[in-house]
Design an enzyme around this catalytic site. Structure first.
Site, PDB file in Angstrom:
ATOM      1  N   CYS A 250      35.372  29.262  36.681  1.00  0.00           N
ATOM      2  CA  CYS A 250      35.150  28.796  34.685  1.00  0.00           C
ATOM      3  C   CYS A 250      36.446  30.057  33.480  1.00  0.00           C
ATOM      4  CB  CYS A 250      33.698  29.293  34.601  1.00  0.00           C
ATOM      5  SG  CYS A 250      33.187  30.684  34.405  1.00  0.00           S
ATOM      6  N   GLU A 284      36.785  24.452  39.846  1.00  0.00           N
ATOM      7  CA  GLU A 284      36.144  23.862  40.142  1.00  0.00           C
ATOM      8  C   GLU A 284      35.515  22.959  39.042  1.00  0.00           C
ATOM      9  OE1 GLU A 284      32.525  26.846  40.913  1.00  0.00           O
ATOM     10  OE2 GLU A 284      34.002  27.680  42.364  1.00  0.00           O
TER      11      GLU A 284
END
Length: 395
Positions: A250, A284
């Site tokens: 993230c 991701e």
């Protein structure tokens, strides 16, 4: 200035699950929203609403003057709706809505619980829920030490803490410095408290973030700007120590530093690490709406860099380069290269094969963007060697 329509429904009749038109502050327009929760503060009743088809960072508390009571639509079965909201599950209810409609309902625990946070000289209004202790959330503002990210209830407690806190930079190894910008690598196992506090902070601004109480498997790369007081956090990204494909878990740029080029710098740094590892990488998925915009911009520029330089280096009137070669030069995964070229409409199917066609207007826009001042990573300023985390002792 938008005028409020005439009211037809009594305010006290409003319940969770009602949809109605609510005045969105910026811009000053009326939009449909769903009431997710209600509360009474003194003699005033407040309503927590989610604007339909808008990002949840716009969710907030509104009072009656911001509601169009003439547009109220009540839930079809109020008793059923109350059960669903309290249990968070519909599988035992007859005639349950489809799975897709379930995803649109917002669990009660995700309602924003922090009013303000103060980090260094910046006071920020959170966008999303984060599981800070309830006693903290009851306060008008949560105060964070900008060096160790410890959270306290008021400015007095923070002042006492700062006398004891000896840190003036994130508790890790500085692996990059150029001018006033530095990156620090934080091991989620060695600096667990800092990493957990960082996750709590980032959850306030990242809706899709999963909160990891066990930070052992992760590395955190903190970007800072330096002044006479110390190294101030601008943003960070995290990545798993052991991952075949993902070079980023993230990424967050704190709100006071957004729209200044720092988000792109964080993304670029993650790919510089991949180049040092001799790998291609991808973030991701799914990406947030803001994350997707940042990545598409970075991917487009990095790929066009390769294509245009390739054309200038070749005497012939065509580019001879494959998708795999673009991926190797940029460390961007082949899937992300293809999706970016498709988004830019640079791929065409011609004579039984796909070709890349770089149009003149694309080159013109690229050259125009290159003339603008832009923060970039200088690979010669990196002091980082990849580590092998696959051994059991290092996990």
């Amino acid at each position: 200035m938008s005028l409020k329509p005439t009211s037809y429904v009594c305010e006290s009749a409003l319940v969770e699950g009602c949809t109605l038109s609510v005045l969105m502050q910026k811009p000053d327009v009326w939009k449909m929203a769903e009431i997710l929760s209600t509360k009474k503060v003194g003699n005033k009743r407040l309503y927590y609403v989610h604007f339909l088809d808008f990002n949840k960072r716009l969710d907030d508390w509104f009072d009656e003057k911001d509601l169009d009571l003439s547009s109220v639509q009540f839930p079809r079965n109020r008793q059923r709706y109350a059960m669903e909201r309290s249990t968070g599950s519909r599988k035992n209810l007859p005639n349950a809505p489809s799975k897709q409609s379930q995803l649109k309902k917002k669990p009660v625990h995700e309602i924003k619980n922090v009013q303000w946070i103060e980090l260094g000289k910046h006071r920020m209004k959170p966008w999303y829920f984060s599981p800070y202790p309830e006693v903290m959330c009851a306060e008008p503002c949560i105060y964070l030490c900008e060096w160790c990210l410890k959270y306290v209830m008021n400015a007095t407690c923070l002042a006492r803490h700062l006398i004891k806190c000896n840190l003036r930079h994130p508790p890790g190894e500085e692996i990059y410095r150029k001018d006033t910008i530095s990156f620090f690598e934080i091991d989620g196992r060695r600096s667990m408290t800092y990493a957990q506090n960082l996750c709590l902070l980032s959850k306030l601004f990242l809706d899709e973030k999963t909160l990891y109480h066990n930070t052992d498997p992760f590395l955190f790369y903190i970007m800072t700007v330096f002044d006479s007081r110390g190294f101030h956090m601008v943003g960070y990204f995290s990545k798993e120590k052991v991952s075949e494909d993902n070079n980023l878990a993230c990424v967050l740029t704190l709100p006071p530093y957004q729209r200044m080029g720092y988000g792109r710098l964080l993304i670029e740094f993650s790919y510089e690490l991949s180049k040092c590892e001799g790998k291609t990488g991808t973030p991701e998925k799914p990406l947030s709406d803001l994350g997707l915009l940042s990545y598409r911009s970075f991917w487009a520029q990095a790929i066009l860099d390769v294509l245009i330089k390739q054309k200038l280096d070749v005497a012939e009137d065509k580019i001879t380069i494959s998708i795999n070669e673009i991926s190797e030069k940029t460390s961007i995964s082949t899937d992300d290269v293809v999706s970016t070229l498709t988004h830019l409409k640079l791929i065409k199917y011609y004579k039984s094969r796909y070709i890349v066609c770089v149009k003149g207007d694309v080159v013109e826009n690229y050259l125009k963007d290159k003339t603008k001042p832009q923060l970039c990573i200088d690979a010669t300023c990196m002091r980082w060697v990849p580590k092998d985390w696959t051994g059991s002792k290092k996990r």
